[in-house]
Design a protein around this motif. Structure first.
Motif, short mmCIF file in Angstrom:
data_model
loop_
_atom_site.label_atom_id
_atom_site.label_comp_id
_atom_site.label_asym_id
_atom_site.label_seq_id
_atom_site.Cartn_x
_atom_site.Cartn_y
_atom_site.Cartn_z
N ASP A 100 -0.59 8.16 -8.35
CA ASP A 100 -1.49 9.14 -7.74
C ASP A 100 -2.86 8.51 -7.47
OD1 ASP A 100 -2.86 9.06 -10.17
OD2 ASP A 100 -1.94 10.92 -10.91
N GLU A 101 -3.67 9.19 -6.69
CA GLU A 101 -4.94 8.61 -6.25
C GLU A 101 -5.86 8.23 -7.42
OE1 GLU A 101 -6.92 6.82 -3.40
OE2 GLU A 101 -5.10 7.98 -3.03
N PRO A 102 -6.05 9.08 -8.43
CA PRO A 102 -6.89 8.66 -9.56
C PRO A 102 -6.35 7.42 -10.27
CG PRO A 102 -6.59 11.03 -9.57
CD PRO A 102 -5.65 10.49 -8.54
N GLY A 103 -5.01 7.34 -10.40
CA GLY A 103 -4.41 6.19 -11.08
C GLY A 103 -4.60 4.90 -10.31
N LYS A 104 -4.61 4.98 -8.97
CA LYS A 104 -4.75 3.78 -8.16
C LYS A 104 -6.10 3.10 -8.36
CE LYS A 104 -3.63 5.25 -3.99
NZ LYS A 104 -3.35 5.13 -2.54
N ARG A 105 -7.11 3.87 -8.74
CA ARG A 105 -8.44 3.28 -8.94
C ARG A 105 -8.48 2.33 -10.14
NH1 ARG A 105 -10.27 8.56 -7.18
NH2 ARG A 105 -10.48 9.31 -9.32
N ARG A 106 -7.48 2.43 -11.00
CA ARG A 106 -7.43 1.53 -12.17
C ARG A 106 -6.51 0.33 -11.93
NH1 ARG A 106 -6.99 6.70 -14.57
NH2 ARG A 106 -4.75 6.40 -14.90
N LEU A 107 -5.99 0.23 -10.72
CA LEU A 107 -5.06 -0.85 -10.39
C LEU A 107 -5.67 -1.79 -9.37
CD1 LEU A 107 -1.74 1.19 -10.02
CD2 LEU A 107 -2.45 -0.20 -11.97
N PRO A 108 -5.16 -3.03 -9.32
CA PRO A 108 -5.64 -3.96 -8.29
C PRO A 108 -5.19 -3.52 -6.90
CG PRO A 108 -3.84 -4.94 -9.55
CD PRO A 108 -4.20 -3.66 -10.23
N LYS A 109 -5.87 -4.03 -5.88
CA LYS A 109 -5.51 -3.75 -4.50
C LYS A 109 -4.18 -4.43 -4.16
CE LYS A 109 -9.37 -1.57 -3.49
NZ LYS A 109 -9.39 -0.12 -3.19
N LEU B 241 5.55 -3.13 -8.67
CA LEU B 241 6.15 -4.34 -8.10
C LEU B 241 7.67 -4.22 -8.04
CD1 LEU B 241 3.98 -7.20 -9.66
CD2 LEU B 241 3.71 -6.01 -7.49
N THR B 242 8.28 -3.60 -9.04
CA THR B 242 9.73 -3.38 -8.99
C THR B 242 10.10 -2.48 -7.82
OG1 THR B 242 9.90 -3.66 -11.39
CG2 THR B 242 11.71 -2.52 -10.29
N ALA B 243 9.30 -1.43 -7.61
CA ALA B 243 9.55 -0.54 -6.48
C ALA B 243 9.38 -1.26 -5.15
CB ALA B 243 8.61 0.66 -6.56
N TYR B 244 8.38 -2.13 -5.08
CA TYR B 244 8.14 -2.92 -3.86
C TYR B 244 9.36 -3.78 -3.52
CZ TYR B 244 6.12 -6.69 -0.99
OH TYR B 244 5.87 -7.63 -0.01
N LEU B 245 9.90 -4.43 -4.55
CA LEU B 245 11.10 -5.25 -4.33
C LEU B 245 12.26 -4.40 -3.84
CD1 LEU B 245 10.88 -7.54 -7.51
CD2 LEU B 245 10.26 -8.14 -5.17
N GLY B 246 12.42 -3.23 -4.43
CA GLY B 246 13.50 -2.35 -4.02
C GLY B 246 13.33 -1.85 -2.60
N ASP C 253 0.84 -1.21 0.00
CA ASP C 253 0.00 0.00 0.00
C ASP C 253 0.87 1.25 0.00
OD1 ASP C 253 -2.65 -0.90 -0.14
OD2 ASP C 253 -2.68 -1.38 2.01
N LEU C 254 1.92 1.24 0.79
CA LEU C 254 2.83 2.38 0.84
C LEU C 254 3.51 2.58 -0.51
CD1 LEU C 254 4.29 4.59 2.48
CD2 LEU C 254 5.97 2.84 3.14
N THR C 255 3.90 1.49 -1.14
CA THR C 255 4.55 1.57 -2.45
C THR C 255 3.59 2.14 -3.48
OG1 THR C 255 5.90 -0.37 -1.89
CG2 THR C 255 5.78 0.24 -4.20
N LEU C 256 2.34 1.69 -3.45
CA LEU C 256 1.33 2.23 -4.35
C LEU C 256 1.18 3.74 -4.18
CD1 LEU C 256 -1.56 -0.41 -4.31
CD2 LEU C 256 -0.53 0.58 -6.36
N ALA C 257 1.14 4.19 -2.93
CA ALA C 257 0.98 5.62 -2.65
C ALA C 257 2.15 6.42 -3.19
CB ALA C 257 0.82 5.84 -1.16
N ARG C 258 3.33 5.84 -3.16
CA ARG C 258 4.52 6.54 -3.63
C ARG C 258 4.62 6.54 -5.15
NH1 ARG C 258 9.38 4.32 0.38
NH2 ARG C 258 8.70 5.40 2.28
N CYS C 259 4.12 5.51 -5.78
CA CYS C 259 4.31 5.34 -7.23
C CYS C 259 3.16 5.87 -8.08
CB CYS C 259 4.54 3.87 -7.56
SG CYS C 259 6.07 3.17 -6.94
#
Length: 254
Positions: A142-151, A191-196, A134-140
């Protein structure tokens, strides 16, 4: 590869050790070195065959710490060691036995620095992994973009499937989550950011334990040589349940 089939287990006899085994179990226990596949259904005594084989190898002169027993649950690992200890009390605690994840952790505690981690790394439980995603998603994104991505939970499932089956992320999404295929570039970035982030934080999730165990062996020939010579015998319970990643680890260790 030799192959044996166990038949339904008969009650153990008195007198201990090999006398407790039926003919098929004894063939497994006394088989020599080299690859061996045992086909066994419920009630045929596969755990007995594994534990008695372990004890028999030790009685034949194999050092207990040169035997590796791999299972899928902590309960199964404890049961096997308990059974070995009834046969050879002084040797059982020296046998390497545990789940794939626990043995991976034991090995990586010695060598995680080879992979960019500290040997004092932390292990994320599933909820902690979701929080970090969730933290990685917030960093990578923006809020409108997250609505088009899986949880976060679905993103972790995608990543886990990819690493355990060695399939490209795009193939995993196409097969299991086709509605997100158009978002593949963004998902890949997340996912790459999450691994990093995990490397930066010196933490691993459960999949990382197996992935990094494989990387340690596959990318570091000196480590593979050391660990493949460390164990004379590797016994895997329920081998048919191994995924591709686990099967490759067994091959590298052997």
């Amino acid at each position: 590869m030799r192959q044996y089939t166990l038949k339904r287990e008969r009650p153990a006899g008195r007198g201990g050790f090999l006398k407790d085994l039926n003919d098929e179990q004894r063939k497994v226990v006394e088989a020599g070195a080299g690859p061996l596949l045992v086909i066994a259904g419920a009630g045929t005594g596969k755990t007995r065959a594994l534990t008695y084989r372990t004890a028999h190898l030790i009685e034949q002169g194999v050092a207990p710490d040169q035997i590796l027993l791999l299972t899928f649950t902590n309960k199964a690992a404890r049961e096997m060691i308990d059974r070995v200890s009834r046969l050879l009390p002084d040797a059982a605690t020296k046998v390497w036995a545990g789940t794939f994840h626990s043995v991976a952790n034991r090995i990586l505690r010695r060598h995680a620095d080879q992979l960019g981690y500290g040997t004092n790394y932390g292990i994320l439980d599933p909820q902690e992994a979701r929080d970090l995603m969730d933290l990685t998603l917030a960093r990578c994104v923006d809020e409108p973009g997250k609505r088009r991505l899986p949880k976060a939970k679905v993103l972790l499932k995608m990543l886990s499937t990819a690493v355990n089956t060695d399939k490209p992320l795009g193939k995993v999404i196409e097969a299991d989550h086709p509605q997100f295929l158009s978002a593949l570039p963004v998902i890949d970035t997340v996912l790459t950011a999450y691994l990093g982030h995990k490397v930066e934080m010196n933490v691993m999730d459960y999949d990382d334990l197996l992935v990094n165990w494989q990387l340690l062996l596959a990318d570091h020939p000196e480590m593979q040589a050391a660990w493949s010579s460390r164990f004379q015998h590797i016994l895997v319970d329920e081998f048919q349940d191994t995924n591709l990643l686990q099967a490759r680890i067994v091959d590298l260790m052997a």
